[in-house]
Design a protein around this motif. Structure first.
Motif, PDB file in Angstrom:
ATOM      1  N   ASP A 186      61.068 -38.171 -15.107  1.00 29.75           N
ATOM      2  CA  ASP A 186      60.711 -37.680 -16.775  1.00 29.75           C
ATOM      3  C   ASP A 186      60.852 -36.078 -16.729  1.00 29.75           C
ATOM      4  O   ASP A 186      61.056 -35.639 -18.152  1.00 29.75           O
ATOM      5  CB  ASP A 186      59.704 -38.490 -17.221  1.00 29.75           C
ATOM      6  CG  ASP A 186      60.122 -39.790 -17.352  1.00 29.75           C
ATOM      7  OD1 ASP A 186      61.203 -40.424 -17.231  1.00 29.75           O
ATOM      8  OD2 ASP A 186      58.886 -40.698 -17.571  1.00 29.75           O
ATOM      9  N   ASN A 187      60.549 -35.563 -15.786  1.00 30.30           N
ATOM     10  CA  ASN A 187      60.369 -34.015 -15.986  1.00 30.30           C
ATOM     11  C   ASN A 187      61.596 -33.337 -15.385  1.00 30.30           C
ATOM     12  O   ASN A 187      61.750 -33.273 -14.309  1.00 30.30           O
ATOM     13  CB  ASN A 187      58.934 -33.742 -15.225  1.00 30.30           C
ATOM     14  CG  ASN A 187      58.522 -32.263 -15.690  1.00 30.30           C
ATOM     15  OD1 ASN A 187      59.278 -31.286 -15.891  1.00 30.30           O
ATOM     16  ND2 ASN A 187      57.462 -31.800 -15.626  1.00 30.30           N
ATOM     17  N   HIS A 188      62.284 -32.625 -16.469  1.00 34.09           N
ATOM     18  CA  HIS A 188      63.398 -31.907 -16.063  1.00 34.09           C
ATOM     19  C   HIS A 188      63.086 -30.378 -15.885  1.00 34.09           C
ATOM     20  O   HIS A 188      64.269 -29.628 -15.667  1.00 34.09           O
ATOM     21  CB  HIS A 188      64.334 -32.106 -17.077  1.00 34.09           C
ATOM     22  CG  HIS A 188      64.660 -33.385 -17.398  1.00 34.09           C
ATOM     23  ND1 HIS A 188      65.037 -34.472 -16.364  1.00 34.09           N
ATOM     24  CD2 HIS A 188      64.895 -34.067 -18.911  1.00 34.09           C
ATOM     25  CE1 HIS A 188      65.410 -35.702 -16.960  1.00 34.09           C
ATOM     26  NE2 HIS A 188      65.135 -35.387 -18.236  1.00 34.09           N
ATOM     27  N   THR A 189      61.937 -29.716 -15.893  1.00 36.34           N
ATOM     28  CA  THR A 189      61.846 -28.710 -15.490  1.00 36.34           C
ATOM     29  C   THR A 189      62.371 -28.119 -14.180  1.00 36.34           C
ATOM     30  O   THR A 189      61.847 -28.692 -13.199  1.00 36.34           O
ATOM     31  CB  THR A 189      60.130 -28.261 -15.603  1.00 36.34           C
ATOM     32  OG1 THR A 189      59.579 -28.609 -16.851  1.00 36.34           O
ATOM     33  CG2 THR A 189      59.865 -26.643 -15.288  1.00 36.34           C
ATOM     34  N   GLY A 190      63.122 -27.021 -14.058  1.00 38.89           N
ATOM     35  CA  GLY A 190      63.557 -26.432 -12.763  1.00 38.89           C
ATOM     36  C   GLY A 190      64.890 -27.630 -12.354  1.00 38.89           C
ATOM     37  O   GLY A 190      65.179 -27.127 -11.259  1.00 38.89           O
ATOM     38  N   LYS A 199      73.856 -39.187 -16.373  1.00 39.63           N
ATOM     39  CA  LYS A 199      73.496 -37.693 -16.199  1.00 39.63           C
ATOM     40  C   LYS A 199      73.226 -37.756 -14.753  1.00 39.63           C
ATOM     41  O   LYS A 199      72.455 -38.524 -14.316  1.00 39.63           O
ATOM     42  CB  LYS A 199      72.636 -37.282 -17.343  1.00 39.63           C
ATOM     43  CG  LYS A 199      73.028 -37.354 -18.755  1.00 39.63           C
ATOM     44  CD  LYS A 199      71.814 -36.926 -19.618  1.00 39.63           C
ATOM     45  CE  LYS A 199      72.310 -36.767 -21.288  1.00 39.63           C
ATOM     46  NZ  LYS A 199      71.253 -36.155 -21.949  1.00 39.63           N
ATOM     47  N   VAL A 200      73.612 -36.414 -14.457  1.00 39.80           N
ATOM     48  CA  VAL A 200      73.116 -36.199 -13.129  1.00 39.80           C
ATOM     49  C   VAL A 200      72.331 -34.775 -12.977  1.00 39.80           C
ATOM     50  O   VAL A 200      73.112 -33.637 -13.308  1.00 39.80           O
ATOM     51  CB  VAL A 200      74.165 -36.103 -12.056  1.00 39.80           C
ATOM     52  CG1 VAL A 200      73.699 -35.992 -10.689  1.00 39.80           C
ATOM     53  CG2 VAL A 200      75.010 -37.625 -11.867  1.00 39.80           C
ATOM     54  N   TRP A 201      71.411 -34.582 -12.508  1.00 37.72           N
ATOM     55  CA  TRP A 201      70.652 -33.351 -12.360  1.00 37.72           C
ATOM     56  C   TRP A 201      70.497 -33.060 -10.829  1.00 37.72           C
ATOM     57  O   TRP A 201      70.671 -34.056  -9.896  1.00 37.72           O
ATOM     58  CB  TRP A 201      69.330 -33.036 -12.931  1.00 37.72           C
ATOM     59  CG  TRP A 201      69.193 -33.516 -14.374  1.00 37.72           C
ATOM     60  CD1 TRP A 201      69.144 -32.289 -15.237  1.00 37.72           C
ATOM     61  CD2 TRP A 201      69.047 -34.782 -14.969  1.00 37.72           C
ATOM     62  NE1 TRP A 201      69.044 -33.039 -16.534  1.00 37.72           N
ATOM     63  CE2 TRP A 201      69.110 -34.297 -16.407  1.00 37.72           C
ATOM     64  CE3 TRP A 201      69.410 -36.017 -14.700  1.00 37.72           C
ATOM     65  CZ2 TRP A 201      69.074 -35.397 -17.459  1.00 37.72           C
ATOM     66  CZ3 TRP A 201      69.212 -36.935 -15.626  1.00 37.72           C
ATOM     67  CH2 TRP A 201      69.268 -36.369 -17.093  1.00 37.72           C
ATOM     68  N   THR A 202      70.369 -31.564 -10.146  1.00 41.91           N
ATOM     69  CA  THR A 202      69.919 -31.215  -9.018  1.00 41.91           C
ATOM     70  C   THR A 202      68.996 -30.151  -9.011  1.00 41.91           C
ATOM     71  O   THR A 202      68.684 -29.554 -10.030  1.00 41.91           O
ATOM     72  CB  THR A 202      71.235 -30.755  -8.291  1.00 41.91           C
ATOM     73  OG1 THR A 202      71.580 -29.445  -8.990  1.00 41.91           O
ATOM     74  CG2 THR A 202      72.359 -31.586  -8.056  1.00 41.91           C
ATOM     75  N   LYS A 203      68.198 -30.104  -7.961  1.00 38.87           N
ATOM     76  CA  LYS A 203      67.067 -29.245  -8.025  1.00 38.87           C
ATOM     77  C   LYS A 203      66.630 -28.739  -6.369  1.00 38.87           C
ATOM     78  O   LYS A 203      66.991 -29.326  -5.773  1.00 38.87           O
ATOM     79  CB  LYS A 203      65.860 -29.860  -8.526  1.00 38.87           C
ATOM     80  CG  LYS A 203      64.828 -29.121  -8.548  1.00 38.87           C
ATOM     81  CD  LYS A 203      63.398 -29.674  -8.828  1.00 38.87           C
ATOM     82  CE  LYS A 203      62.123 -28.907  -9.067  1.00 38.87           C
ATOM     83  NZ  LYS A 203      60.740 -29.801  -9.461  1.00 38.87           N
ATOM     84  N   ASN A 204      66.664 -27.305  -6.465  1.00 39.73           N
ATOM     85  CA  ASN A 204      66.333 -26.822  -5.094  1.00 39.73           C
ATOM     86  C   ASN A 204      65.252 -26.990  -4.826  1.00 39.73           C
ATOM     87  O   ASN A 204      64.083 -27.174  -5.622  1.00 39.73           O
ATOM     88  CB  ASN A 204      66.607 -25.161  -5.236  1.00 39.73           C
ATOM     89  CG  ASN A 204      68.177 -24.674  -5.432  1.00 39.73           C
ATOM     90  OD1 ASN A 204      69.047 -25.190  -4.775  1.00 39.73           O
ATOM     91  ND2 ASN A 204      68.266 -23.813  -6.375  1.00 39.73           N
ATOM     92  N   VAL A 205      64.809 -27.467  -3.440  1.00 34.77           N
ATOM     93  CA  VAL A 205      63.714 -27.715  -3.090  1.00 34.77           C
ATOM     94  C   VAL A 205      63.020 -26.725  -1.908  1.00 34.77           C
ATOM     95  O   VAL A 205      64.135 -26.364  -0.983  1.00 34.77           O
ATOM     96  CB  VAL A 205      63.651 -29.102  -2.264  1.00 34.77           C
ATOM     97  CG1 VAL A 205      62.138 -29.645  -1.861  1.00 34.77           C
ATOM     98  CG2 VAL A 205      64.003 -30.197  -3.376  1.00 34.77           C
ATOM     99  N   SER A 206      61.959 -26.229  -1.724  1.00 33.18           N
ATOM    100  CA  SER A 206      61.415 -25.519  -0.756  1.00 33.18           C
ATOM    101  C   SER A 206      61.617 -25.870   0.350  1.00 33.18           C
ATOM    102  O   SER A 206      61.571 -27.100   0.978  1.00 33.18           O
ATOM    103  CB  SER A 206      60.149 -24.913  -1.081  1.00 33.18           C
ATOM    104  OG  SER A 206      59.355 -26.224  -1.244  1.00 33.18           O
ATOM    105  N   ASN A 207      61.760 -25.218   1.464  1.00 34.24           N
ATOM    106  CA  ASN A 207      62.042 -25.194   2.980  1.00 34.24           C
ATOM    107  C   ASN A 207      63.187 -26.338   3.226  1.00 34.24           C
ATOM    108  O   ASN A 207      63.044 -26.723   4.389  1.00 34.24           O
ATOM    109  CB  ASN A 207      60.664 -26.207   3.478  1.00 34.24           C
ATOM    110  CG  ASN A 207      59.233 -25.386   3.094  1.00 34.24           C
ATOM    111  OD1 ASN A 207      59.271 -23.943   3.224  1.00 34.24           O
ATOM    112  ND2 ASN A 207      58.295 -25.709   2.681  1.00 34.24           N
ATOM    113  N   THR A 208      64.061 -26.397   2.654  1.00 40.24           N
ATOM    114  CA  THR A 208      65.474 -27.044   2.968  1.00 40.24           C
ATOM    115  C   THR A 208      66.378 -26.385   2.033  1.00 40.24           C
ATOM    116  O   THR A 208      66.358 -26.045   0.925  1.00 40.24           O
ATOM    117  CB  THR A 208      65.273 -28.589   2.752  1.00 40.24           C
ATOM    118  OG1 THR A 208      66.487 -29.252   2.881  1.00 40.24           O
ATOM    119  CG2 THR A 208      64.801 -28.753   1.182  1.00 40.24           C
TER     120      THR A 208
END
Length: 271
Positions: free
Chosen positions: A22-26, A37-46
């Motif tokens: 539900d939270n689209h921040t970042g 709809k498709v979103w992607t998000k960078n994740v730390s350490n990978t």
């Protein structure tokens, strides 16, 4: 829950899945078409991105879609990538551990997983989530690359007073091996919409299929029907074989497959 951690899922684990959906921040919106709809998000350490998909199913109710996602026998019908899936054991009526292997497009190596799956049915909201764990009797198998699911989850929601439902899907998975992150991220983005289409088609055929295949058997609704043995936590550890297992073996396997494919393609061109 962390990779390798085997325990009964808590409310906060399901709440985390809901928050991520539900939270689209970042998050970056990478694909939108009609009801998907498709979103992607960078994740730390990978270097591997987390992927989020939301879709509307106007002709499929939440209960039906939830059954399709759960039913292990029907998955053999609609999941074209599945090679094998089997129960290892259960922690309680809403948490189990299982093995899953899947085919990958040539020349990539096939992948497999050992996963803890947890689910929760709150009526209007139905959750399924999994993450990778270990089991001493299920070490990496020859011919497969052991992949890692940090978090994969589904949230099925009913619409108030109207037919249909909404599906939310999250995945953060490392396929291991030698695949470059850009390729994995690209394939994952393509996989999201394809998964939705496959689920929609599968859901439309489920009622007629289930009517002929043990129609009353739904242990995800009826815990008394569960036949899985009780999981032994002391067995949910890496086997001696897995402790000796090195990522270099993954690299060798996939490099061999890619080399073989390139050689085959070259021969075909020279004919």
């Amino acid at each position: 829950m962390e990779v390798g951690q085997v325990k009964v899922a808590e409310d906060k684990d399901f709440e985390n899945l809901k928050y991520l959906l539900d939270n689209h921040t970042g998050w970056k919106l990478d694909y939108t078409k009609t009801t998907i709809k498709v979103w992607t998000k960078n994740v730390s350490n990978t270097n591997f991105k987390m992927v989020k998909v939301k879709a509307e199913f106007t002709d499929i109710n939440a209960e039906l879609l939830y059954d399709v996602l759960h039913d292990p026998e029907y998955r053999k019908v609609w999941d074209q990538h599945m090679i094998e899936a089997k129960d290892i054991g259960c922690l309680n009526p809403n948490n189990d551990v299982g093995y899953y292997s899947m085919s990958c497009p040539t020349p990539l190596g096939n992948r497999d997983f050992v996963l803890q799956r947890s689910w929760l049915d709150l009526g209007n909201e139905k959750y399924i989530l999994n993450h990778s764990v270990y089991h001493c009797q299920h070490p990496p198998r020859q011919g497969f690359i052991r992949a890692t699911s940090y978090l994969t989850g589904y949230l099925v929601r009913s619409y108030p007073n109207i037919p249909g439902c909404e599906l939310g899907y999250i995945s953060q998975t490392d396929p291991q091996g030698t695949l470059p992150p850009w390729l994995v991220n690209r394939v994952t983005q393509i996989f999201g919409p394809k998964l939705i289409k496959d689920l929609q088609k599968a859901s439309r055929g489920y009622v007629s299929w289930k009517a002929c295949h043990n129609p009353l058997y739904k242990p995800w609704h009826n815990p008394e029907q569960m036949v899985s043995p009780r999981i032994k936590l002391q067995e949910c550890v890496r086997s001696p074989a897995e402790l000796e297992y090195r990522s270099e073996e993954d690299a060798k396997l996939e490099a061999t497959l890619i080399k073989h494919k390139k050689g085959k393609t070259k021969k075909e061109k020279n004919k």
